[in-house]
Design an enzyme around this catalytic site. Structure first.
Site, PDB file in Angstrom:
ATOM      1  N   ASP A  31       0.830  -1.206   0.000  1.00 44.43           N
ATOM      2  CA  ASP A  31       0.000   0.000   0.000  1.00 44.43           C
ATOM      3  C   ASP A  31       0.869   1.263   0.000  1.00 44.43           C
ATOM      4  O   ASP A  31       1.990   1.245   0.519  1.00 44.43           O
ATOM      5  CB  ASP A  31      -0.892  -0.021   1.252  1.00 44.43           C
ATOM      6  CG  ASP A  31      -2.063   0.942   1.139  1.00 44.43           C
ATOM      7  OD1 ASP A  31      -2.345   1.435   0.027  1.00 44.43           O
ATOM      8  OD2 ASP A  31      -2.687   1.216   2.179  1.00 44.43           O
ATOM      9  N   TRP A  36       2.675   8.052  -2.372  1.00 41.82           N
ATOM     10  CA  TRP A  36       4.095   8.259  -2.714  1.00 41.82           C
ATOM     11  C   TRP A  36       4.186   9.177  -3.943  1.00 41.82           C
ATOM     12  O   TRP A  36       4.983  10.115  -3.973  1.00 41.82           O
ATOM     13  CB  TRP A  36       4.745   6.899  -3.010  1.00 41.82           C
ATOM     14  CG  TRP A  36       6.195   6.945  -3.380  1.00 41.82           C
ATOM     15  CD1 TRP A  36       7.257   6.846  -2.528  1.00 41.82           C
ATOM     16  CD2 TRP A  36       6.751   7.094  -4.696  1.00 41.82           C
ATOM     17  NE1 TRP A  36       8.447   6.921  -3.238  1.00 41.82           N
ATOM     18  CE2 TRP A  36       8.159   7.073  -4.569  1.00 41.82           C
ATOM     19  CE3 TRP A  36       6.198   7.238  -5.975  1.00 41.82           C
ATOM     20  CZ2 TRP A  36       9.013   7.194  -5.664  1.00 41.82           C
ATOM     21  CZ3 TRP A  36       7.050   7.367  -7.057  1.00 41.82           C
ATOM     22  CH2 TRP A  36       8.449   7.353  -6.890  1.00 41.82           C
ATOM     23  N   HIS A  48       2.460   3.526  -9.050  1.00 42.14           N
ATOM     24  CA  HIS A  48       2.307   2.089  -9.322  1.00 42.14           C
ATOM     25  C   HIS A  48       3.522   1.560 -10.095  1.00 42.14           C
ATOM     26  O   HIS A  48       3.970   0.440  -9.858  1.00 42.14           O
ATOM     27  CB  HIS A  48       1.007   1.828 -10.083  1.00 42.14           C
ATOM     28  CG  HIS A  48      -0.211   2.195  -9.271  1.00 42.14           C
ATOM     29  ND1 HIS A  48      -0.361   1.805  -7.958  1.00 42.14           N
ATOM     30  CD2 HIS A  48      -1.318   2.934  -9.574  1.00 42.14           C
ATOM     31  CE1 HIS A  48      -1.511   2.291  -7.483  1.00 42.14           C
ATOM     32  NE2 HIS A  48      -2.101   2.982  -8.447  1.00 42.14           N
ATOM     33  N   SER A  76      -6.856  -5.396  -5.889  1.00 43.05           N
ATOM     34  CA  SER A  76      -7.989  -5.915  -5.129  1.00 43.05           C
ATOM     35  C   SER A  76      -9.261  -5.790  -5.977  1.00 43.05           C
ATOM     36  O   SER A  76      -9.368  -4.877  -6.802  1.00 43.05           O
ATOM     37  CB  SER A  76      -8.118  -5.066  -3.857  1.00 43.05           C
ATOM     38  OG  SER A  76      -9.436  -5.061  -3.399  1.00 43.05           O
ATOM     39  N   LEU A 142      10.991 -20.467  -5.528  1.00 41.23           N
ATOM     40  CA  LEU A 142      10.023 -19.511  -4.957  1.00 41.23           C
ATOM     41  C   LEU A 142       8.700 -19.653  -5.691  1.00 41.23           C
ATOM     42  O   LEU A 142       8.678 -19.720  -6.923  1.00 41.23           O
ATOM     43  CB  LEU A 142      10.538 -18.068  -5.135  1.00 41.23           C
ATOM     44  CG  LEU A 142       9.574 -16.965  -4.676  1.00 41.23           C
ATOM     45  CD1 LEU A 142       9.450 -16.932  -3.155  1.00 41.23           C
ATOM     46  CD2 LEU A 142      10.038 -15.582  -5.165  1.00 41.23           C
ATOM     47  N   ARG A 200      -4.944  -2.695   8.542  1.00 39.26           N
ATOM     48  CA  ARG A 200      -6.121  -3.535   8.289  1.00 39.26           C
ATOM     49  C   ARG A 200      -5.769  -4.573   7.234  1.00 39.26           C
ATOM     50  O   ARG A 200      -4.757  -4.455   6.543  1.00 39.26           O
ATOM     51  CB  ARG A 200      -7.318  -2.679   7.867  1.00 39.26           C
ATOM     52  CG  ARG A 200      -7.029  -1.767   6.715  1.00 39.26           C
ATOM     53  CD  ARG A 200      -8.259  -0.953   6.308  1.00 39.26           C
ATOM     54  NE  ARG A 200      -7.892   0.021   5.315  1.00 39.26           N
ATOM     55  CZ  ARG A 200      -7.823   1.337   5.507  1.00 39.26           C
ATOM     56  NH1 ARG A 200      -8.123   1.850   6.681  1.00 39.26           N
ATOM     57  NH2 ARG A 200      -7.455   2.141   4.538  1.00 39.26           N
TER      58      ARG A 200
END
Ligand code: FPP
Length: 252
Positions: A31, A36, A48, A76, A142, A200
């Site tokens: 976030d 920024w 982004h 999201s 990974l 959150r």
């Protein structure tokens, strides 16, 4: 002989704390991109873009910190409420990432999976994702999971809709159904990091975070780096995870 072993032990350096907590699943709510950018008088899309660069650095650093699964919240399902230009800018960055990084992922043993809905993504992006997932499927160093158009509530709801067909009902079999809904599996989160100052969970990996440790940071995502990731993993290693049991000191 004993003397010899003692000498060797004395010479060997003390292993770092991270070595005691290997094979972690770290999930990150990245976030603060917008703030920024705004604080520098730049458009949010520049935030982004800088965030995607941070993601590249963090992905590269993860395996040596004992992280075997890294889940990043890239988009999201709630983000569709943002202006189309901003959502499109994020989708373009993702497309660029998938196209440019697949070969690198194969070389580095990184398996890429996307978790979340795919039906609302542009067809060309969907295709690029499937190609990259197939090309990187053998990666074992990974497991990189990018959550795109992701909502944990929606994933749990869809898993519940499928669950009634399952004959053996258990939390484990529910996790397996959820893994099918995700496609990229469903793995318990050890450490959840959120940058950007909010504290959150924002509909991210609700089922998988049941026993996760949380680290909240003020830093905005584009300012986050591999050293911050290492510090968060070290903070995690200090915590005693009881999962409802008594801490070792009291357990007798
Ligand atoms: C949250 O910041 C961040 C997002 C909604 C997008 C995250 C996207 C990336 C990190 C780039 C895509 C990733 C890859 C690997 C290509 P925000 O916009 O909510 O920031 P704000 O809270 O300051 O407004």
């Amino acid at each position: 002989m004993l003397m010899h072993h003692q000498t060797v032990r004395q010479i060997l350096p003390t292993p770092p704390a991270i070595a005691q907590a290997p094979r972690l699943h770290v999930a990150i709510i990245s976030d603060g991109n917008g703030r920024w950018a705004s604080s520098r008088g730049l458009p949010r899309s520049a935030g982004h873009r800088a965030g995607a660069e941070t993601a590249r650095q963090v992905i590269a650093a993860a395996p040596r910190l004992g992280i075997h699964t890294l889940t990043l919240f890239a988009l999201s399902s709630a983000n569709w409420k943002r202006p189309a230009a901003e959502v499109n800018a994020i989708l373009r960055l993702l497309h660029e990432y998938v196209l440019t990084e697949t070969t690198h992922c194969i070389e580095e043993g990184v398996r890429l999976s996307i978790i979340g809905r795919r039906d609302r993504l542009p067809v060309t992006l969907r295709q690029a994702i499937s190609d990259s997932e197939a090309a990187t499927a053998c990666g074992t160093r990974l497991h990189l999971r990018l959550a795109v158009d992701y909502s944990a509530r929606e994933a749990i709801y869809h898993a519940a809709c499928r669950f009634y067909k399952v004959t053996e009902l258990s939390p484990e079999s529910f996790s397996n159904v959820l893994a099918e809904v995700h496609r990229g599996g469903s793995v318990e989160v050890d450490l959840l990091i959120r940058t950007g100052g909010e504290q959150r969970i924002s509909d991210f990996l609700l089922w998988e975070c049941a026993f996760a440790e949380f680290v909240f940071l003020q830093k905005r995502w584009p300012d986050f780096n591999a050293t911050d990731l290492e510090a968060a993993v070290q903070e995690f290693a200090k915590r005693e995870r009881t999962r409802g049991a008594l801490p070792d000191a009291l357990a007798g």
